[in-house]
Design a protein around this motif. Structure first.
Motif, PDB file in Angstrom:
ATOM      1  N   ARG A 111      25.150  30.060  54.993  1.00  0.00           N
ATOM      2  CA  ARG A 111      23.730  29.934  54.715  1.00  0.00           C
ATOM      3  C   ARG A 111      23.353  30.599  53.389  1.00  0.00           C
ATOM      4  NH1 ARG A 111      19.906  31.890  58.904  1.00  0.00           N
ATOM      5  NH2 ARG A 111      18.512  30.414  57.857  1.00  0.00           N
ATOM      6  N   GLY A 112      24.220  30.438  52.406  1.00  0.00           N
ATOM      7  CA  GLY A 112      23.940  30.958  51.080  1.00  0.00           C
ATOM      8  C   GLY A 112      24.263  32.421  50.884  1.00  0.00           C
ATOM      9  N   ILE A 113      24.867  33.042  51.884  1.00  0.00           N
ATOM     10  CA  ILE A 113      25.134  34.485  51.847  1.00  0.00           C
ATOM     11  C   ILE A 113      26.637  34.730  51.954  1.00  0.00           C
ATOM     12  CG2 ILE A 113      24.775  36.682  53.045  1.00  0.00           C
ATOM     13  CD1 ILE A 113      22.090  35.500  54.053  1.00  0.00           C
ATOM     14  N   PHE A 114      27.221  35.305  50.906  1.00  0.00           N
ATOM     15  CA  PHE A 114      28.622  35.720  50.979  1.00  0.00           C
ATOM     16  C   PHE A 114      28.665  37.221  51.209  1.00  0.00           C
ATOM     17  CE2 PHE A 114      27.371  35.607  46.494  1.00  0.00           C
ATOM     18  CZ  PHE A 114      27.733  36.864  46.040  1.00  0.00           C
ATOM     19  N   ASP A 115      29.832  37.728  51.576  1.00  0.00           N
ATOM     20  CA  ASP A 115      29.927  39.157  51.870  1.00  0.00           C
ATOM     21  C   ASP A 115      30.896  39.849  50.923  1.00  0.00           C
ATOM     22  OD1 ASP A 115      32.510  38.581  52.832  1.00  0.00           O
ATOM     23  OD2 ASP A 115      31.856  38.522  54.924  1.00  0.00           O
ATOM     24  N   ALA A 116      31.043  41.152  51.112  1.00  0.00           N
ATOM     25  CA  ALA A 116      31.886  41.954  50.227  1.00  0.00           C
ATOM     26  C   ALA A 116      33.349  41.547  50.310  1.00  0.00           C
ATOM     27  CB  ALA A 116      31.728  43.437  50.560  1.00  0.00           C
ATOM     28  N   VAL A 117      33.782  41.118  51.485  1.00  0.00           N
ATOM     29  CA  VAL A 117      35.181  40.682  51.644  1.00  0.00           C
ATOM     30  C   VAL A 117      35.436  39.449  50.792  1.00  0.00           C
ATOM     31  CG1 VAL A 117      36.874  39.792  53.283  1.00  0.00           C
ATOM     32  CG2 VAL A 117      35.378  41.688  53.955  1.00  0.00           C
ATOM     33  N   GLN A 118      34.513  38.490  50.834  1.00  0.00           N
ATOM     34  CA  GLN A 118      34.671  37.287  50.017  1.00  0.00           C
ATOM     35  C   GLN A 118      34.630  37.609  48.532  1.00  0.00           C
ATOM     36  OE1 GLN A 118      31.435  35.190  52.327  1.00  0.00           O
ATOM     37  NE2 GLN A 118      32.724  33.422  51.871  1.00  0.00           N
ATOM     38  N   ARG A 120      35.438  40.473  47.084  1.00  0.00           N
ATOM     39  CA  ARG A 120      36.666  41.174  46.704  1.00  0.00           C
ATOM     40  C   ARG A 120      37.835  40.192  46.550  1.00  0.00           C
ATOM     41  NH1 ARG A 120      37.467  46.511  46.806  1.00  0.00           N
ATOM     42  NH2 ARG A 120      35.729  46.891  48.248  1.00  0.00           N
ATOM     43  N   ALA A 121      37.887  39.192  47.434  1.00  0.00           N
ATOM     44  CA  ALA A 121      38.967  38.207  47.368  1.00  0.00           C
ATOM     45  C   ALA A 121      38.876  37.345  46.112  1.00  0.00           C
ATOM     46  CB  ALA A 121      38.940  37.324  48.612  1.00  0.00           C
ATOM     47  N   ALA A 122      37.676  37.203  45.570  1.00  0.00           N
ATOM     48  CA  ALA A 122      37.486  36.366  44.380  1.00  0.00           C
ATOM     49  C   ALA A 122      37.768  37.112  43.086  1.00  0.00           C
ATOM     50  CB  ALA A 122      36.058  35.831  44.348  1.00  0.00           C
ATOM     51  N   ILE A 123      37.848  38.422  43.162  1.00  0.00           N
ATOM     52  CA  ILE A 123      38.066  39.227  41.947  1.00  0.00           C
ATOM     53  C   ILE A 123      39.546  39.231  41.591  1.00  0.00           C
ATOM     54  CG2 ILE A 123      37.954  41.558  41.014  1.00  0.00           C
ATOM     55  CD1 ILE A 123      35.458  41.950  42.809  1.00  0.00           C
ATOM     56  N   ARG A 124      39.844  39.010  40.340  1.00  0.00           N
ATOM     57  CA  ARG A 124      41.236  38.960  39.904  1.00  0.00           C
ATOM     58  C   ARG A 124      41.446  39.935  38.744  1.00  0.00           C
ATOM     59  NH1 ARG A 124      38.872  34.109  38.298  1.00  0.00           N
ATOM     60  NH2 ARG A 124      38.423  34.080  36.061  1.00  0.00           N
ATOM     61  N   THR A 125      42.669  40.258  38.500  1.00  0.00           N
ATOM     62  CA  THR A 125      43.025  41.091  37.363  1.00  0.00           C
ATOM     63  C   THR A 125      42.697  40.359  36.074  1.00  0.00           C
ATOM     64  OG1 THR A 125      44.822  42.092  38.634  1.00  0.00           O
ATOM     65  CG2 THR A 125      44.914  42.326  36.231  1.00  0.00           C
TER      66      THR A 125
END
Length: 348
Positions: A111-118, A120-125
């Motif tokens: 519903r348009g809301i992502f969380d901290a886990v998502q 963090r998973a999207a962050i890359r070096t």
């Protein structure tokens, strides 16, 4: 089309009340481009305090607020992380690419809301062959999420993850005050972890235009430069700023009426044959429902309904949106439901 149109297409359909118009007519004005408009200056101080920020910039629209924020926070070729349903992706004419030159990485939130886990998973070096990640954007409330309110703990966790890796944060607060009224939290509570945030006055607050973008003083100085570059100066802007001030004084608490009317509409829709809606998901003033069971697509449903005096918006193959606002009271909602229940708007 019937003369007495019940316009639920958007809360941008609101018109200034007579009292708001009188306030606008009496506004003290000056050249806001030169920081000489006392009404604009007063509004900016007030909004900066409301949002818990150092400074603010008065802009013609929320879209300009978003686009300026992207361009201040990012350089061309850098990446913005946001939900896949975000306004910056679907409703700003390709502005992120055309104006800021940024890449978008969409997340599949609920519903348009992502969380901290998502997040963090999207962050890359950081590496030279990928776009440099620079900014995280959230939309409070989520439009395509059905007016869903981001829970404060989720916002704080998302902002915390962003800070850990030196990503900037921006809040699209088009309906932030709807979230405040629905939850009881303040605008500053919601905006606390975000580097920039804006509020819109032309939606539920009922002003004829205007948005205020807030952040640090340095951020706002750069935002003001882009405002001038992109033609956003309004000269005697105090006429519009006066409407915004009036809205802050008189139209925030009454957003609760819009929320109650949205629930009223949702409950009535749920009782109609062929309409699919989760009433529990109607948290603020946006009502989304599915018309597949009527045997019609959304475009036909909306077109036929408009001929009977109710305007809603097609938002997908069979998805329809209705938005409650100060120009649509409980009686208007009841009339709309009677029209919907009459046959042509609700069934094939």
């Amino acid at each position: 089309m019937p003369a007495e149109l019940i316009d639920l297409a958007s809360d941008t359909k609101t018109r200034p009340t007579a009292a708001m118009r009188a306030t606008m007519a009496a506004a003290e004005v000056g050249d806001e481009r030169a920081h000489e408009d006392p009404t604009v200056n007063r509004l900016l101080v007030r909004c900066a305090e409301l949002l818990g920020k150092e400074a603010a910039v008065f802009l013609p629209s929320g879209t300009m607020a978003n686009e300026i924020a992207l361009a201040v926070h990012c350089r061309p070729g850098e990446e913005v992380i946001c939900d896949a349903t975000s306004h910056i992706i679907g409703f700003e004419g390709g502005g992120p690419a055309a104006l800021a030159g940024v890449m978008i990485q969409p997340l599949a939130g609920r519903r348009g809301i992502f969380d901290a886990v998502q997040l963090r998973a999207a962050i890359r070096t950081d590496r030279p062959y990928a776009p440099r990640q620079r900014l995280v954007v959230v939309e409070q409330t989520s439009n395509l999420g059905g007016g869903a309110v981001w829970p404060l703990p989720v916002l704080n966790e998302v902002a915390s993850v962003a800070r850990e890796v030196a990503l900037s944060t921006h809040m699209d607060g088009a309906r932030l005050l709807n979230a405040c009224v629905a939850s009881g939290f303040s605008a500053a509570d919601y905006a606390h972890g975000f580097d920039s945030v804006w509020i819109d006055f032309s939606k539920g607050l009922g002003a004829p235009g205007g948005a205020v973008l807030a952040g640090t003083r340095a951020f706002c100085e750069e935002a003001f430069r882009l405002k001038l570059r992109w033609g956003g100066a309004m000269r005697q802007g105090g006429i519009i700023a006066a409407a915004c001030e009036y809205a802050l004084d008189h139209h925030i608490a009454r957003l609760a009426d819009d929320h109650a009317n949205a629930r009223r509409l949702a409950q009535g829709l749920a009782a109609l044959p062929g309409i699919a809606i989760d009433v529990a998901e109607v948290e603020t003033n946006l009502v989304y429902f599915d018309v597949a069971g009527t045997g019609r697509n959304a475009a036909t449903f909306v077109r036929d309904l408009a001929t009977r005096g109710v305007r809603m918006t097609e938002m997908g193959a069979t998805r329809v949106r209705a938005v409650t606002h100060l120009d649509a009271d409980a009686q208007a909602i009841d009339r709309a439901l009677r029209i919907l229940g009459g046959g042509r708007g609700a069934r094939a």
